[in-house]
Design a protein around this motif. Structure first.
Motif, PDB file in Angstrom:
ATOM      1  N   GLU A 275       0.787  -1.249  -0.124  1.00 13.57           N
ATOM      2  CA  GLU A 275       0.073  -0.072   0.087  1.00 13.57           C
ATOM      3  C   GLU A 275       0.860   1.495   0.130  1.00 13.57           C
ATOM      4  N   SER A 276       2.183   1.174   0.168  1.00 18.61           N
ATOM      5  CA  SER A 276       3.067   2.129   0.139  1.00 18.61           C
ATOM      6  C   SER A 276       3.269   2.889  -1.007  1.00 18.61           C
ATOM      7  N   ALA A 277       2.803   2.370  -2.143  1.00 18.45           N
ATOM      8  CA  ALA A 277       3.302   2.648  -3.557  1.00 18.45           C
ATOM      9  C   ALA A 277       2.254   2.545  -4.680  1.00 18.45           C
ATOM     10  N   VAL A 278       2.503   3.503  -5.555  1.00 19.63           N
ATOM     11  CA  VAL A 278       1.534   3.477  -6.676  1.00 19.63           C
ATOM     12  C   VAL A 278       2.388   3.203  -8.079  1.00 19.63           C
ATOM     13  N   PHE A 366      -2.955  11.056 -16.604  1.00 23.72           N
ATOM     14  CA  PHE A 366      -2.078  10.099 -16.073  1.00 23.72           C
ATOM     15  C   PHE A 366      -2.918   9.046 -15.117  1.00 23.72           C
ATOM     16  N   LEU A 367      -2.590   8.054 -15.425  1.00 24.52           N
ATOM     17  CA  LEU A 367      -3.267   6.990 -15.074  1.00 24.52           C
ATOM     18  C   LEU A 367      -2.643   6.248 -13.897  1.00 24.52           C
ATOM     19  N   VAL A 368      -2.863   6.024 -12.651  1.00 27.06           N
ATOM     20  CA  VAL A 368      -2.356   5.875 -11.309  1.00 27.06           C
ATOM     21  C   VAL A 368      -3.011   4.125 -11.103  1.00 27.06           C
ATOM     22  N   LEU A 369      -1.927   3.266 -10.932  1.00 26.81           N
ATOM     23  CA  LEU A 369      -2.250   1.906 -10.420  1.00 26.81           C
ATOM     24  C   LEU A 369      -1.862   1.936  -9.106  1.00 26.81           C
ATOM     25  N   HIS A 370      -2.897   1.528  -8.334  1.00 27.15           N
ATOM     26  CA  HIS A 370      -2.603   1.664  -6.689  1.00 27.15           C
ATOM     27  C   HIS A 370      -2.160   0.368  -6.048  1.00 27.15           C
ATOM     28  N   ASP A 371      -1.491   0.645  -5.011  1.00 30.93           N
ATOM     29  CA  ASP A 371      -1.211  -0.760  -4.023  1.00 30.93           C
ATOM     30  C   ASP A 371      -0.036  -1.451  -4.855  1.00 30.93           C
ATOM     31  N   ALA A 372       0.783  -1.012  -5.373  1.00 30.55           N
ATOM     32  CA  ALA A 372       1.763  -1.640  -6.308  1.00 30.55           C
ATOM     33  C   ALA A 372       3.109  -1.642  -5.915  1.00 30.55           C
ATOM     34  N   GLY A 373       3.477  -1.521  -4.467  1.00 27.77           N
ATOM     35  CA  GLY A 373       4.535  -1.555  -3.810  1.00 27.77           C
ATOM     36  C   GLY A 373       5.236  -2.980  -3.797  1.00 27.77           C
ATOM     37  N   ALA A 374       4.285  -4.014  -3.668  1.00 28.18           N
ATOM     38  CA  ALA A 374       4.672  -5.512  -3.364  1.00 28.18           C
ATOM     39  C   ALA A 374       4.658  -6.257  -4.816  1.00 28.18           C
ATOM     40  N   TYR A 375       5.872  -6.785  -5.372  1.00 26.47           N
ATOM     41  CA  TYR A 375       5.997  -7.407  -6.346  1.00 26.47           C
ATOM     42  C   TYR A 375       5.580  -6.715  -7.698  1.00 26.47           C
TER      43      TYR A 375
END
Length: 420
Positions: A275-278, A366-375
């Motif tokens: 949850e730390s990254a997009v 801009f398109l943001v893909l959420h919750d992408a911090g893992a894998y």
């Protein structure tokens, strides 16, 4: 969908400074997740989820240790400031936890006295042949597994992971014959947490502990802690206290059986960083295929492979390039630039393409893909000769580069053209 961690202003600032696509992480979120797990004696980060050196340093500073599943991950952990284990009485800051040793890994384990979580009898013998004499942890395959995808199920007869439960005594005898003791048990059978299923895992851990005798000093609950990827799941987070309580009772039962204290460890990857990254991309085409509307972006499964590989869901939002109000929602398929039909972010397991309700957008938004911090970045590739995207850290309100965008020269620097 909104992400309170990153404002629209921050997304636009990131695009202006670093171009697209790019990853952006929030330090405070990582620290918060680790703090939530401090009820466990040891929090061990599964660095395979996100091995960037700055992320590892943040994790270390927050009081978590790490595992390593390759020689490269051992080197990364050392580079990030983790120390080799000086004796068996310390909690090892680095644990090698893989299904095999390659030659590089076993050399590093021996050189730096890295604690090992073994997954086969062969690993025990290879350690002995290399002249290693140390306490070991044993990863157990209890005979069953669990996961949100068939590809994340890490237990049962079709899983390569761990020592089959009926072979534990043979491994104990082999270790002891070579001057080593198995002092820890590790059991990770897949991602996702069903508390009824978890109770069965705890029972399997108790059973496995009885086969080790009084030498056991630590049990590991493994990882697989889920996070709420979908908006409707956000109010139903995993109950960490209830999760801990189940494992704590297991630990206490084992401690009573062996007659001394037993430490309890947890080994999350996703829970700490997801949850730390997009991932931020730019919409480069808006097109209709019969009655289907597509947003084509400049990030693909070479950047974020989870939807294509697992059918995983990631929340998606749109940030307008110029601050204007976006149009009404439409059913949209979001796809990337790769020369592959499977390069679609809105798909389910099995490759079924689905639509997502998204605002009306334009090329350049801009398109943001959420919750992408893992894998996410961790599983990126250079497929189609696309460069690795930069990684940015939101650190106390400031944006800092923690990995530069790969250059075209770096993309090909280890290749050569043979003489023809």
């Amino acid at each position: 969908m909104s992400n309170p961690i990153f404002s629209e202003k921050t997304i636009r600032e990131g695009v202006a400074n670093y171009g697209t696509p790019f990853w952006i992480y929030d330090r405070a979120t990582i620290e918060k997740r680790i703090q939530e797990l401090k009820c466990f004696d040891t929090v061990r980060f599964a660095q395979k989820a996100c091995p960037n050196l700055s992320i590892l340093s943040i994790v270390r500073n927050a009081g978590a240790v790490v595992d390593a599943v390759s020689a490269g991950e051992i080197i990364r952990a050392l580079r990030a400031g983790y120390k080799a284990c000086e004796n068996d009485k310390q909690v090892p800051q680095i644990v090698y936890s893989a299904d095999i040793f390659d030659h590089d890994a076993i050399e590093l384990v021996k050189k730096h006295n890295i604690h090992v979580n073994v997954g086969s009898a062969d690993m025990i013998q290879q350690l002995a042949d290399a002249g290693v004499r140390s306490n070991l942890t044993l990863r157990v395959n209890p005979g069953f597994g669990h996961g949100h995808s068939k590809k994340t199920n890490t237990g049962g007869p079709l899983s390569k992971h761990g020592v089959w439960h009926s072979q534990l005594k043979d491994c104990v005898k082999l270790a002891q014959a070579n001057g080593m003791w198995i002092t820890g048990l590790h059991m990770h059978i897949g991602s996702g947490t069903d508390f009824e299923h978890l109770a069965t895992v705890c029972d399997a851990m108790r059973d496995a502990s009885r086969r080790l005798g009084s030498h056991i000093r630590m049990i590991s609950a493994g990882g697989g802690l889920p996070i709420p990827y979908k908006e409707e799941e956000k109010g139903n987070r995993i109950d960490i206290q209830a999760y801990y309580d189940l494992w704590d009772k297991t630990r206490k039962d084992i401690a009573q059986s062996v007659g001394h204290d037993v430490a309890l460890e947890v080994e999350p990857g996703r829970y700490i960083v997801a949850e730390s990254a997009v991932l931020v991309a730019e919409i480069r085409a808006v097109k209709k295929q019969e009655d289907k509307l597509f947003y084509l972006v400049d990030a693909g499964f070479n950047d974020l492979v989870r939807p294509s590989f697992y059918g995983s869901y990631h929340g998606i939002s749109i940030v307008s390039k110029d601050g204007r109000e976006l149009g009404p929602e439409q059913d949209v398929i979001v796809a990337g630039p790769l020369c592959e039909s499977g390069d679609v972010f809105t798909q389910e397991e099995g490759g079924y393409v689905v639509t997502r309700k998204l605002p009306t957008a334009q090329v350049g938004d801009f398109l943001v893909l959420h919750d992408a911090g893992a894998y996410g970045s961790a599983m990126s590739s250079n497929y189609n000769s696309r460069r690795f995207a930069p990684e940015i850290l939101q650190n106390n309100g400031k944006l800092e580069v923690i990995r530069e965008r790969q250059t075209f020269e770096q993309l090909m620097e280890n290749e050569k053209i043979v003489s023809l």
